[in-house]
Scaffold this motif. Structure first.
Motif, short mmCIF file in Angstrom:
data_model
loop_
_atom_site.label_atom_id
_atom_site.label_comp_id
_atom_site.label_asym_id
_atom_site.label_seq_id
_atom_site.Cartn_x
_atom_site.Cartn_y
_atom_site.Cartn_z
N ILE A 41 3.96 1.12 -12.02
CA ILE A 41 3.25 -0.10 -11.62
C ILE A 41 3.88 -1.33 -12.30
O ILE A 41 4.12 -2.37 -11.66
CB ILE A 41 1.76 0.00 -11.94
CG1 ILE A 41 1.10 1.06 -11.03
CG2 ILE A 41 1.06 -1.35 -11.78
CD1 ILE A 41 -0.33 1.37 -11.38
N LEU A 42 4.17 -1.23 -13.60
CA LEU A 42 4.78 -2.34 -14.34
C LEU A 42 6.16 -2.69 -13.77
O LEU A 42 6.51 -3.87 -13.58
CB LEU A 42 4.87 -2.01 -15.82
CG LEU A 42 3.54 -1.94 -16.59
CD1 LEU A 42 3.77 -1.48 -18.02
CD2 LEU A 42 2.87 -3.31 -16.58
N TYR A 43 6.94 -1.68 -13.51
CA TYR A 43 8.28 -1.92 -12.96
C TYR A 43 8.21 -2.62 -11.61
O TYR A 43 8.96 -3.57 -11.33
CB TYR A 43 9.01 -0.58 -12.84
CG TYR A 43 10.36 -0.70 -12.17
CD1 TYR A 43 11.45 -1.19 -12.88
CD2 TYR A 43 10.52 -0.35 -10.82
CE1 TYR A 43 12.68 -1.33 -12.24
CE2 TYR A 43 11.74 -0.48 -10.20
CZ TYR A 43 12.85 -0.98 -10.92
OH TYR A 43 14.05 -1.11 -10.29
N ASN A 44 7.26 -2.12 -10.78
CA ASN A 44 7.14 -2.74 -9.45
C ASN A 44 6.69 -4.20 -9.56
O ASN A 44 7.19 -5.08 -8.83
CB ASN A 44 6.14 -1.93 -8.62
CG ASN A 44 5.99 -2.48 -7.21
OD1 ASN A 44 6.95 -2.51 -6.45
ND2 ASN A 44 4.78 -2.92 -6.86
N ALA A 45 5.78 -4.48 -10.49
CA ALA A 45 5.29 -5.86 -10.64
C ALA A 45 6.39 -6.79 -11.11
O ALA A 45 6.56 -7.91 -10.61
CB ALA A 45 4.11 -5.87 -11.62
N VAL A 46 7.19 -6.31 -12.11
CA VAL A 46 8.27 -7.15 -12.62
C VAL A 46 9.33 -7.41 -11.55
O VAL A 46 9.82 -8.52 -11.37
CB VAL A 46 8.89 -6.50 -13.86
CG1 VAL A 46 10.14 -7.24 -14.30
CG2 VAL A 46 7.89 -6.46 -15.01
N SER A 47 9.70 -6.36 -10.81
CA SER A 47 10.72 -6.54 -9.76
C SER A 47 10.24 -7.47 -8.67
O SER A 47 10.99 -8.31 -8.15
CB SER A 47 11.10 -5.17 -9.18
OG SER A 47 9.97 -4.57 -8.55
N ILE A 85 0.85 -1.23 0.00
CA ILE A 85 0.00 0.00 0.00
C ILE A 85 0.85 1.24 0.00
O ILE A 85 0.59 2.24 -0.72
CB ILE A 85 -0.94 -0.04 1.22
CG1 ILE A 85 -1.95 -1.19 1.06
CG2 ILE A 85 -1.68 1.29 1.36
CD1 ILE A 85 -2.80 -1.40 2.29
N PHE A 86 1.93 1.20 0.80
CA PHE A 86 2.83 2.36 0.87
C PHE A 86 3.48 2.64 -0.49
O PHE A 86 3.58 3.80 -0.93
CB PHE A 86 3.90 2.10 1.93
CG PHE A 86 4.89 3.21 2.05
CD1 PHE A 86 4.56 4.43 2.65
CD2 PHE A 86 6.17 3.06 1.53
CE1 PHE A 86 5.50 5.44 2.75
CE2 PHE A 86 7.10 4.07 1.63
CZ PHE A 86 6.77 5.26 2.23
N ILE A 87 3.90 1.57 -1.19
CA ILE A 87 4.53 1.73 -2.50
C ILE A 87 3.51 2.30 -3.50
O ILE A 87 3.82 3.17 -4.34
CB ILE A 87 5.10 0.39 -2.98
CG1 ILE A 87 6.31 0.01 -2.13
CG2 ILE A 87 5.49 0.46 -4.45
CD1 ILE A 87 6.82 -1.39 -2.41
N ALA A 88 2.27 1.81 -3.43
CA ALA A 88 1.22 2.31 -4.35
C ALA A 88 0.97 3.79 -4.13
O ALA A 88 0.83 4.58 -5.08
CB ALA A 88 -0.05 1.48 -4.15
N ILE A 89 0.92 4.20 -2.84
CA ILE A 89 0.70 5.62 -2.54
C ILE A 89 1.85 6.46 -3.08
O ILE A 89 1.65 7.55 -3.66
CB ILE A 89 0.51 5.81 -1.04
CG1 ILE A 89 -0.80 5.13 -0.57
CG2 ILE A 89 0.50 7.28 -0.67
CD1 ILE A 89 -0.98 5.13 0.92
N CYS A 90 3.06 5.93 -2.87
CA CYS A 90 4.23 6.67 -3.35
C CYS A 90 4.20 6.81 -4.86
O CYS A 90 4.53 7.88 -5.42
CB CYS A 90 5.51 5.98 -2.90
SG CYS A 90 5.82 6.09 -1.14
N MET A 91 3.82 5.74 -5.57
CA MET A 91 3.75 5.81 -7.05
C MET A 91 2.70 6.81 -7.50
O MET A 91 2.90 7.57 -8.46
CB MET A 91 3.46 4.42 -7.62
CG MET A 91 4.64 3.48 -7.53
SD MET A 91 4.38 1.96 -8.47
CE MET A 91 2.99 1.28 -7.56
#
Length: 470
Positions: free
Chosen positions: A47-53, A7-13
């Motif tokens: 979002i794509l970068y985070n999913a791949v990583s 959730i924190f990463i989503a908010i940051c993005m």
């Protein structure tokens, strides 16, 4: 933790994308719609970068977990194999224990059957003696159903161990030394040298394990001379070497016949000190023993205690030559218990025969460094077996068992008996011994004079074995 971080990463993005759109709108002067599209595109890329990583990181974690699982599976397989091996070992022990128990039960059943046979023999012997007592004095020995295998004995008495001296022995005692030497030489030339065998039994089982060859000589009147009656004269006349060689030849023949039926048997052969010291006679005996060295483990050469205590350089060298060829030695005519087990063992001595009266004599405690009851254990540490000889009573056997004596010899078990005509075995078997332990000679009944006491003591020994524990 994983849900909060996501959730924190989503908010940051979202904040990063919104900040990028606001900067483009306020600073670059791009319209609001275009700034929103750029912000949305940036959010999509993030979002794509985070999913791949995250997928790559999960793949690495799953690979590590799979490797750990593989190692755990291998350890589990090893533990299962170890448990299987232990289980197989336990099953093998259980099977071995069952087999041992069955063998013991079978052996016990055989011993019970043998004991029943001995009790029946005892009952028949008692009934027979009662018949003899009611019938009156016995003039001739009673024939046994097994007398067909015995040596035919002439009516003239053959003295073995009868307490009173017989009239037939008187002429031999009254002869001069020269006459006796002449009679001995004539007996040797005419092959009138007989071998009697006396068994040595295990204690307390009383199974025949060895035989001692006892020399008897018949003169021109066919009267039997015991060894103590002619040995000194033979040594004085230089004939003892020929006698020893003839006795060795007979003993080897007897041993070969006995070993056909059983390998677990041995013969003791007496050798004189004069033969050991004579180069000519010893060389003849050594050549004969060399040719028969295959029998060395079962052929025991017996010497007197005085012979071992007075060994000279030549005798020691000859004794070492015999030991080098695998022959074992025994010591008899023991007069005291001052023994050196280590020295005797180094010379090849494996048996020591001590009179039962000497072992049980309380006065020996003061004259020796070791108590007679500990002598068997002391000798056993050096590989020497103690044999109690001249046993004539059951009381002596009981006392000797307290001394841990493993072998016994004496008139209680059986007196010396003559060989059968073919020399295949001895008739020197006591009635109480196991027929399977006599190597073919067990079917022989004792030959003795009607009044000879060994027969009565043999019945007593049979009663003891039948009624007492093995």
């Amino acid at each position: 933790m994983i849900r909060i971080s996501t959730i924190f990463i989503a908010i940051c993005m979202v904040l990063v994308a919104a900040s990028l759109g606001f900067v483009l709108y306020s600073v670059a002067g791009i319209s609001g719609s275009e700034s929103a599209i750029v912000a949305l595109a940036a959010l999509t890329c993030l979002i794509l970068y985070n999913a791949v990583s995250m997928r790559l990181r999960d793949r690495s974690d799953v690979g590590g977990q799979i490797a750990d699982l593989s190692r755990g599976t291998a350890d589990l397989a090893r533990q299962v194999a170890e448990f299987g091996r232990r289980l197989a070992a336990v099953e093998g022990r259980v099977a071995s224990a069952n087999s041992t128990g069955a063998d013991r039960m079978q052996g016990m059943a055989g011993e019970i059957s043998e004991l029943g046979g001995l009790v029946r023999q005892l009952a028949a012997s008692v009934a027979h003696h009662e018949e003899l007592l009611t019938a009156g004095p016995v003039v001739q020995p009673v024939a046994s159903p097994r007398d067909d295998v015995l040596q035919r004995v002439a009516p003239a008495p053959t003295v073995v161990a009868a307490p009173p001296p017989t009239p037939a022995a008187a002429p031999a005692v009254s002869r001069s030394q020269t006459q006796l030497i002449g009679a001995i030489k004539q007996a040797i030339d005419e092959n009138r040298l007989d071998i009697y065998l006396q068994p040595m039994v295990t204690l307390p089982q009383r199974k025949v394990r060895y035989y001692e060859a006892v020399t008897r000589l018949r003169d021109e009147r066919d009267q039997v001379l015991a060894a103590e009656d002619f040995i000194e004269a033979a040594e004085a006349g230089g004939l003892i070497g020929r006698i020893d060689h003839m006795v060795m030849l007979r003993c080897v023949q007897v041993l070969r016949r006995l070993m056909i039926r059983s390998k677990d048997v041995g013969v003791f052969c007496n050798v004189s000190a004069a033969t050991l010291a004579s180069p000519a006679h010893f060389t003849q005996c050594l050549d004969f023993l060399e040719a028969n060295r295959a029998l060395a483990p079962s052929f025991v050469l017996e010497f007197k205690q005085a012979t071992f205590r007075n060994l000279g350089p030549a005798e020691s060298e000859n004794l070492a030559a015999l030991a080098q060829r695998g022959y074992r030695f025994s010591i008899d005519h023991v007069s005291d218990l001052r023994l050196e087990p280590r020295e005797l063992a180094d010379r090849g001595v494996r048996f020591i025969k001590v009179p039962a009266a000497l072992l049980l004599d309380a006065r020996q405690i003061a004259t020796t460094d070791i108590h007679p009851s500990d002598l068997s254990d002391l000798l056993g540490r050096y590989g020497i077996d103690l044999i109690a000889e001249r046993i004539e009573g059951e009381r002596s056997v009981v006392d000797l068992l307290d001394y841990d004596v493993r072998f016994g010899q004496g008139f209680l078990f059986a007196p010396p008996r003559p060989l059968r005509p073919e020399g295949a075995s001895a008739t020197a078997e006591a009635p109480q011994t196991n027929p399977q332990d006599l190597n073919g000679a067990s079917t022989s009944a004792p030959v003795s004079s009607p009044a000879a006491p060994p027969r009565a003591t043999g019945s007593a020994a049979l009663a003891r074995r039948a009624l007492g524990p093995n």
